[in-house]
Design a protein around this motif. Sequence first.
Motif, mmCIF file in Angstrom:
data_model
loop_
_atom_site.group_PDB
_atom_site.id
_atom_site.type_symbol
_atom_site.label_atom_id
_atom_site.label_comp_id
_atom_site.label_asym_id
_atom_site.label_seq_id
_atom_site.Cartn_x
_atom_site.Cartn_y
_atom_site.Cartn_z
ATOM 1 N N VAL A 197 -29.210 59.827 21.438
ATOM 2 C CA VAL A 197 -28.570 58.242 21.242
ATOM 3 C C VAL A 197 -27.337 58.785 20.528
ATOM 4 C CG1 VAL A 197 -28.391 55.965 22.083
ATOM 5 C CG2 VAL A 197 -30.499 57.476 23.130
ATOM 6 N N ARG A 198 -26.342 59.181 20.700
ATOM 7 C CA ARG A 198 -25.289 58.427 19.287
ATOM 8 C C ARG A 198 -23.875 57.363 20.020
ATOM 9 N NH1 ARG A 198 -22.806 63.046 15.585
ATOM 10 N NH2 ARG A 198 -21.989 61.194 14.590
ATOM 11 N N GLU A 199 -24.012 57.143 18.967
ATOM 12 C CA GLU A 199 -23.144 55.680 18.689
ATOM 13 C C GLU A 199 -22.521 55.211 17.790
ATOM 14 O OE1 GLU A 199 -21.537 51.453 18.288
ATOM 15 O OE2 GLU A 199 -23.424 52.681 17.437
ATOM 16 N N ASN A 200 -21.595 55.756 17.801
ATOM 17 C CA ASN A 200 -20.126 55.614 16.758
ATOM 18 C C ASN A 200 -20.438 56.283 15.203
ATOM 19 O OD1 ASN A 200 -18.530 55.279 18.395
ATOM 20 N ND2 ASN A 200 -17.768 53.000 16.981
ATOM 21 N N ASN A 201 -21.485 55.561 14.615
ATOM 22 C CA ASN A 201 -21.355 56.373 13.337
ATOM 23 C C ASN A 201 -23.419 56.318 13.302
ATOM 24 O OD1 ASN A 201 -19.047 56.002 11.951
ATOM 25 N ND2 ASN A 201 -19.726 54.936 10.842
ATOM 26 N N TRP A 202 -23.969 55.917 14.512
ATOM 27 C CA TRP A 202 -25.604 56.171 14.376
ATOM 28 C C TRP A 202 -25.888 57.006 15.468
ATOM 29 C CZ3 TRP A 202 -28.694 53.000 11.329
ATOM 30 C CH2 TRP A 202 -27.636 51.389 10.344
ATOM 31 N N THR A 203 -27.418 57.594 14.442
ATOM 32 C CA THR A 203 -28.246 58.599 15.741
ATOM 33 C C THR A 203 -29.366 58.679 15.924
ATOM 34 O OG1 THR A 203 -26.277 60.690 15.249
ATOM 35 C CG2 THR A 203 -28.501 61.196 16.213
ATOM 36 N N LEU A 204 -30.089 57.954 17.039
ATOM 37 C CA LEU A 204 -30.970 58.307 17.436
ATOM 38 C C LEU A 204 -31.619 59.129 17.617
ATOM 39 C CD1 LEU A 204 -33.942 57.020 16.425
ATOM 40 C CD2 LEU A 204 -33.705 55.520 18.898
ATOM 41 N N ASN A 205 -32.698 60.311 17.260
ATOM 42 C CA ASN A 205 -33.952 61.283 18.010
ATOM 43 C C ASN A 205 -34.862 60.593 18.381
ATOM 44 O OD1 ASN A 205 -31.187 63.502 17.596
ATOM 45 N ND2 ASN A 205 -30.942 62.737 15.251
ATOM 46 N N CYS B 236 -38.599 62.078 19.725
ATOM 47 C CA CYS B 236 -39.798 63.312 20.702
ATOM 48 C C CYS B 236 -40.300 62.283 21.696
ATOM 49 C CB CYS B 236 -40.286 64.357 19.978
ATOM 50 S SG CYS B 236 -39.042 65.133 18.697
ATOM 51 N N MET B 237 -40.872 63.219 22.372
ATOM 52 C CA MET B 237 -42.074 62.307 23.332
ATOM 53 C C MET B 237 -43.195 62.755 22.746
ATOM 54 S SD MET B 237 -40.372 61.297 25.598
ATOM 55 C CE MET B 237 -42.614 60.896 27.354
ATOM 56 N N ASN B 238 -43.176 63.455 22.027
ATOM 57 C CA ASN B 238 -44.292 63.931 20.845
ATOM 58 C C ASN B 238 -44.613 62.429 19.682
ATOM 59 O OD1 ASN B 238 -43.159 64.453 18.601
ATOM 60 N ND2 ASN B 238 -43.515 66.599 18.389
ATOM 61 N N GLY B 239 -44.214 61.912 19.377
ATOM 62 C CA GLY B 239 -44.237 60.337 19.048
ATOM 63 C C GLY B 239 -43.371 60.874 17.770
ATOM 64 N N LYS B 240 -42.562 62.324 17.692
ATOM 65 C CA LYS B 240 -41.786 61.980 16.485
ATOM 66 C C LYS B 240 -40.082 61.264 16.194
ATOM 67 C CE LYS B 240 -43.484 66.132 14.196
ATOM 68 N NZ LYS B 240 -43.606 67.519 14.218
ATOM 69 N N TRP B 241 -39.089 60.808 15.640
ATOM 70 C CA TRP B 241 -38.429 60.431 15.598
ATOM 71 C C TRP B 241 -37.582 59.749 14.228
ATOM 72 C CZ3 TRP B 241 -36.854 55.925 12.241
ATOM 73 C CH2 TRP B 241 -38.251 55.585 11.988
ATOM 74 N N ASN B 242 -36.071 59.975 14.052
ATOM 75 C CA ASN B 242 -35.558 59.480 13.110
ATOM 76 C C ASN B 242 -34.077 58.879 13.651
ATOM 77 O OD1 ASN B 242 -33.106 62.033 14.029
ATOM 78 N ND2 ASN B 242 -35.102 63.290 14.109
ATOM 79 N N VAL B 243 -33.940 58.408 12.032
ATOM 80 C CA VAL B 243 -32.963 57.727 12.373
ATOM 81 C C VAL B 243 -31.302 57.578 11.069
ATOM 82 C CG1 VAL B 243 -33.444 55.918 10.745
ATOM 83 C CG2 VAL B 243 -31.539 55.893 12.920
ATOM 84 N N ARG B 244 -30.130 58.117 11.719
ATOM 85 C CA ARG B 244 -28.965 58.721 10.777
ATOM 86 C C ARG B 244 -27.694 57.875 11.154
ATOM 87 N NH1 ARG B 244 -26.840 64.630 12.269
ATOM 88 N NH2 ARG B 244 -25.244 63.196 13.544
ATOM 89 N N PHE B 245 -27.183 57.755 9.375
ATOM 90 C CA PHE B 245 -26.110 56.624 10.028
ATOM 91 C C PHE B 245 -25.327 57.661 9.480
ATOM 92 C CE2 PHE B 245 -23.285 53.842 7.756
ATOM 93 C CZ PHE B 245 -23.055 52.902 8.622
ATOM 94 N N ASP B 246 -24.041 57.524 10.292
ATOM 95 C CA ASP B 246 -22.599 59.110 8.910
ATOM 96 C C ASP B 246 -21.888 57.167 7.986
ATOM 97 O OD1 ASP B 246 -23.656 60.786 9.807
ATOM 98 O OD2 ASP B 246 -22.671 60.604 11.865
ATOM 99 N N LEU B 247 -21.822 57.749 7.048
ATOM 100 C CA LEU B 247 -21.276 57.243 5.593
ATOM 101 C C LEU B 247 -20.142 57.520 6.279
ATOM 102 C CD1 LEU B 247 -23.148 57.186 2.914
ATOM 103 C CD2 LEU B 247 -23.258 55.241 3.975
#
Length: 167
Positions: A146-154, A156-167
């Motif tokens: 899910v990406r919203e303007n500067n934020w991205t959330l990834n 996976c169904m295996n429990g892994k995740w990451n979040v990114r904020f574009d400056l």
Amino acid sequence: METSLRLAGDSKNLRIHAKEKLPLNSQTLLQAHGEIDTSSGAPSYLALIIRRFYPELSANIGVGVQLDGGNDFVYNVRGKKAFLITQTGRVGINIKGRCIGDKEFKLAKKSGAVELAWSIFNFQNDQDVRLKVGYDFFDKVPYLQVRENNWTLNACMNGKWNVRFDL
């Protein structure tokens, strides 16, 4: 230069990522990535990739080298092909793959996925949203972005995740 702050659930360390794209011609660029782990102050990722775009095919390929946090030097080959479903190009299917080879050019890791991508412009006033739902063939795991303007959330169904904020 594109910069972002990144946090992954498995490391809990904030990383500062920078990417620079240097055009070589109208359809080829040299892309340099670097990442610093804020807890150690050391580089956790360095990469140099040549990317070639084929707009008439909605495809691109990339070949490069990278050095990860473990100081392992590897080669990287990747490709992506998009198939538009709507005339506006807001909904499409992407097929992508990547192979990573070690110093002796032996296959160290491979990934490949198919994903459904949907871009929603002006979801709310001045807010664009992109949704991707995919399946990685080799890891055999579905994922969501899910990406919203500067934020991205990834995730996976295996429990892994990451979040990114574009400056």
